[in-house]
Every structure is written in structure tokens, then in C-alpha cells.
Design an enzyme around this catalytic site. Structure first.
Site, PDB file in Angstrom:
ATOM      1  N   CYS A 165     -14.613   9.053   7.515  1.00  0.00           N
ATOM      2  CA  CYS A 165     -13.259   8.752   7.029  1.00  0.00           C
ATOM      3  C   CYS A 165     -12.395   8.163   8.143  1.00  0.00           C
ATOM      4  O   CYS A 165     -12.343   8.698   9.250  1.00  0.00           O
ATOM      5  CB  CYS A 165     -12.620  10.029   6.501  1.00  0.00           C
ATOM      6  SG  CYS A 165     -10.920   9.788   5.945  1.00  0.00           S
ATOM      7  N   ASP A 166     -11.729   7.053   7.849  1.00  0.00           N
ATOM      8  CA  ASP A 166     -10.845   6.458   8.857  1.00  0.00           C
ATOM      9  C   ASP A 166      -9.374   6.800   8.614  1.00  0.00           C
ATOM     10  O   ASP A 166      -8.492   6.219   9.242  1.00  0.00           O
ATOM     11  CB  ASP A 166     -11.048   4.932   8.938  1.00  0.00           C
ATOM     12  CG  ASP A 166     -10.882   4.233   7.599  1.00  0.00           C
ATOM     13  OD1 ASP A 166     -10.450   4.896   6.634  1.00  0.00           O
ATOM     14  OD2 ASP A 166     -11.173   3.023   7.518  1.00  0.00           O
ATOM     15  N   THR A 167      -9.132   7.742   7.696  1.00  0.00           N
ATOM     16  CA  THR A 167      -7.751   8.222   7.495  1.00  0.00           C
ATOM     17  C   THR A 167      -7.722   9.757   7.477  1.00  0.00           C
ATOM     18  O   THR A 167      -7.109  10.364   6.602  1.00  0.00           O
ATOM     19  CB  THR A 167      -7.156   7.661   6.180  1.00  0.00           C
ATOM     20  OG1 THR A 167      -8.033   7.987   5.096  1.00  0.00           O
ATOM     21  CG2 THR A 167      -6.938   6.159   6.253  1.00  0.00           C
ATOM     22  N   HIS A 187     -10.099  -6.549   6.760  1.00  0.00           N
ATOM     23  CA  HIS A 187      -8.971  -6.108   7.600  1.00  0.00           C
ATOM     24  C   HIS A 187      -9.465  -5.557   8.938  1.00  0.00           C
ATOM     25  O   HIS A 187      -8.749  -5.615   9.933  1.00  0.00           O
ATOM     26  CB  HIS A 187      -8.119  -5.078   6.867  1.00  0.00           C
ATOM     27  CG  HIS A 187      -8.892  -3.940   6.281  1.00  0.00           C
ATOM     28  ND1 HIS A 187      -9.772  -4.101   5.236  1.00  0.00           N
ATOM     29  CD2 HIS A 187      -8.937  -2.634   6.604  1.00  0.00           C
ATOM     30  CE1 HIS A 187     -10.308  -2.938   4.926  1.00  0.00           C
ATOM     31  NE2 HIS A 187      -9.838  -2.033   5.752  1.00  0.00           N
ATOM     32  N   CYS A 229      -6.374  15.269   0.993  1.00  0.00           N
ATOM     33  CA  CYS A 229      -7.737  14.970   0.550  1.00  0.00           C
ATOM     34  C   CYS A 229      -8.642  16.122   0.973  1.00  0.00           C
ATOM     35  O   CYS A 229      -8.566  16.582   2.109  1.00  0.00           O
ATOM     36  CB  CYS A 229      -8.256  13.659   1.149  1.00  0.00           C
ATOM     37  SG  CYS A 229      -9.924  13.248   0.546  1.00  0.00           S
ATOM     38  N   PHE A 255       0.843  -1.191   0.000  1.00  0.00           N
ATOM     39  CA  PHE A 255       0.000   0.000   0.000  1.00  0.00           C
ATOM     40  C   PHE A 255       0.885   1.251   0.000  1.00  0.00           C
ATOM     41  O   PHE A 255       1.802   1.371   0.821  1.00  0.00           O
ATOM     42  CB  PHE A 255      -0.919   0.021   1.235  1.00  0.00           C
ATOM     43  CG  PHE A 255      -2.187  -0.768   1.032  1.00  0.00           C
ATOM     44  CD1 PHE A 255      -2.157  -2.149   0.971  1.00  0.00           C
ATOM     45  CD2 PHE A 255      -3.409  -0.119   0.893  1.00  0.00           C
ATOM     46  CE1 PHE A 255      -3.321  -2.885   0.771  1.00  0.00           C
ATOM     47  CE2 PHE A 255      -4.584  -0.840   0.694  1.00  0.00           C
ATOM     48  CZ  PHE A 255      -4.539  -2.218   0.631  1.00  0.00           C
TER      49      PHE A 255
HETATM   50  S1  SF4 Z   1     -12.742   8.399   2.883  1.00  0.00           S
HETATM   51 FE1  SF4 Z   1     -11.333   9.968   3.711  1.00  0.00          FE
HETATM   52  S2  SF4 Z   1      -9.539   9.900   2.388  1.00  0.00           S
HETATM   53 FE2  SF4 Z   1     -11.199   8.823   1.293  1.00  0.00          FE
HETATM   54  S3  SF4 Z   1     -12.162  10.390   0.004  1.00  0.00           S
HETATM   55 FE3  SF4 Z   1     -13.300  10.361   1.939  1.00  0.00          FE
HETATM   56  S4  SF4 Z   1     -12.317  11.935   3.212  1.00  0.00           S
HETATM   57 FE4  SF4 Z   1     -10.887  11.461   1.539  1.00  0.00          FE
END
Ligand code: SF4
Length: 221
Positions: free
Chosen positions: A37-39, A215, A30, A24
Site C-alpha cells: 500500500c502506498d497510502t 503518475h 482502511c 481526488f
Molecule cells: S492499497 Fe492500501 S488503501 Fe487500498 S485497500 Fe489496500 S491497504 Fe487499503
């Protein structure tokens, strides 16, 4: 140059390539604004968090640190590193904020095959052989529209689902898209029972695929 948040080897946990050993490459940045969102640590490209490249060649997604790497440098590092996988998943953040053609071509020249995971809100610029997963993000806080170009280029459309309105959204998005050569997957949000049952029922009705975030059940990155 690509702002890289982290690089790590694991198993692809979701979608049509679930179970495939993968490297990865998570890019920083973003502006889509998904509330679940988990990131979220990848959202900001803060100059104060820029680090030297060696620091991102390992898992540490807890902070928004990033390093600039060229396509060639990154491809060299993956081919010379201690990786077994030949499948590279370029994710984010939103990787399509960048022109990914130089990176995907450089990785393919080293014998890798690429997959990208995108929200579909930026044009998809990748090599012809790249496997494109679009997970359409509709009506998010960033106010960005899902692009027809991204949906048309997708090999896989993987839609997050919590309730019927999300299925209706997907139907609208796909109304003018030929999906005969695409894998359409529904992915329950948050592993909740109601969302999972809705996704299963709809997949059976439509002959779509269920994508489970394995995961998260396995508690791995
Ligand atoms: S899930 Fe998170 S990283 Fe993915 S598009 Fe949405 S805000 Fe952006």
C-alpha cells in the site's frame, strides 16, 4: 459525515480514465492491509489526528490527518473552489467503508461525475451513474474477502499483478461474473519489468487492457 484525508486536483493516472483531469477526494480509514500500500497513512482513523476541514482541502498526504465533512459541505466546497475538473475520484483508504450514495448524489447535483476506487471488500453503495473501479485485494492481512456484489457492480476491474498467481486469482474471482460490460485491466505492481511483461502478455492473450500507473512515471500526485 465522511472522514476526508485530502482533496486535490490532478490527472487520473491509471485505468480506463487515465489522463482525465480529476479532483481526488481521499477518505481516511482502511482495514484491508495490503503490504505494498502506498497510502498507509490513511489506514487509521485516529481521533488525535482530526483537524478542521479547511486543512484537508489541499495536498498533504504525508500524515494521517482527517476532517469530518458532510456530503453537502464537500460538494459545496468542490463546486465553489478553484477547480476546473468535473470528474471526481473518491478513493482512500477504503471509501466503501462508507455509504457513498449521499456524497455521489450531492456531487452529481453540482454537475460532477463520480468515480470510486475500491478494493471490493465492502458493499459498493453509490449513485447509479458512478463509475466503479474495483481493484480486488485478495488474501490481504486484514482477512477480508472480495465481495461478488462489488465485482458485479464494477464498471472496471483493475487487478494488481506481480506474478502468474495474481492472474489465477483474478480468473477465480471472475469465474461467475459477467464481464461483457466491464473493462478488465491488469496493472503491474511496482513498475517492475517482469510484472509489466506478464501483464502485457496476458492482456494481449485475453484482450484485456494494460493499466500503467503513469503518475508514478511522471512523479506527480
Ligand atoms: S492499497 Fe492500501 S488503501 Fe487500498 S485497500 Fe489496500 S491497504 Fe487499503
Amino acid at each position: 459525515m465522511y472522514p476526508v484525508n485530502e482533496v486535490f486536483e490532478t490527472i487520473q493516472g491509471e485505468g480506463s480514465h487515465c489522463g482525465v483531469p480529476s479532483i481526488f477526494v481521499r477518505l481516511q480509514g482502511c482495514d484491508v492491509g495490503c503490504p505494498w500500500c502506498d497510502t498507509m497513512h490513511t489506514w487509521e482513523l485516529d481521533p488525535a489526528n482530526q483537524v478542521v476541514e479547511i486543512e484537508v482541502m489541499q495536498v498533504d498526504g504525508s500524515v494521517g490527518r482527517w476532517a469530518n465533512l458532510s456530503a453537502q459541505n464537500l460538494a459545496d466546497r468542490l463546486s465553489q473552489g478553484n477547480y476546473q475538473a468535473k470528474w471526481v475520484v473518491i478513493t482512500g483508504g477504503e471509501p466503501c467503508m462508507h455509504d457513498l450514495r449521499p456524497l455521489t448524489h450531492a456531487l452529481e447535483a453540482k454537475g460532477f461525475r463520480c468515480q470510486i476506487e475500491t478494493s471490493g471488500t465492502y458493499p459498493v453503495l453509490v449513485s447509479d451513474d458512478t463509475y466503479v473501479t474495483v481493484s480486488p485485494k485478495v488474501d490481504m492481512k486484514g482477512g477480508k474477502a472480495v465481495l461478488t456484489q462489488a465485482l458485479a457492480r464494477a464498471d472496471e476491474i483493475k487487478h494488481p499483478v506481480a506474478r502468474q498467481a495474481h492472474i489465477d486469482q483474478l480468473d477465480q474471482l471472475l469465474a461467475d461474473i459477467d464481464t461483457s460490460d466491464k473493462s478488465v485491466c491488469l496493472q503491474p505492481i511496482s513498475q517492475k519489468h517482469a510484472a509489466t511483461q506478464l501483464a502485457i502478455d496476458t492482456c494481449i492473450q485475453r484482450n484485456w487492457r494494460l493499466s500503467v500507473q503513469t503518475h508514478k512515471y511522471l512523479n506527480i500526485d
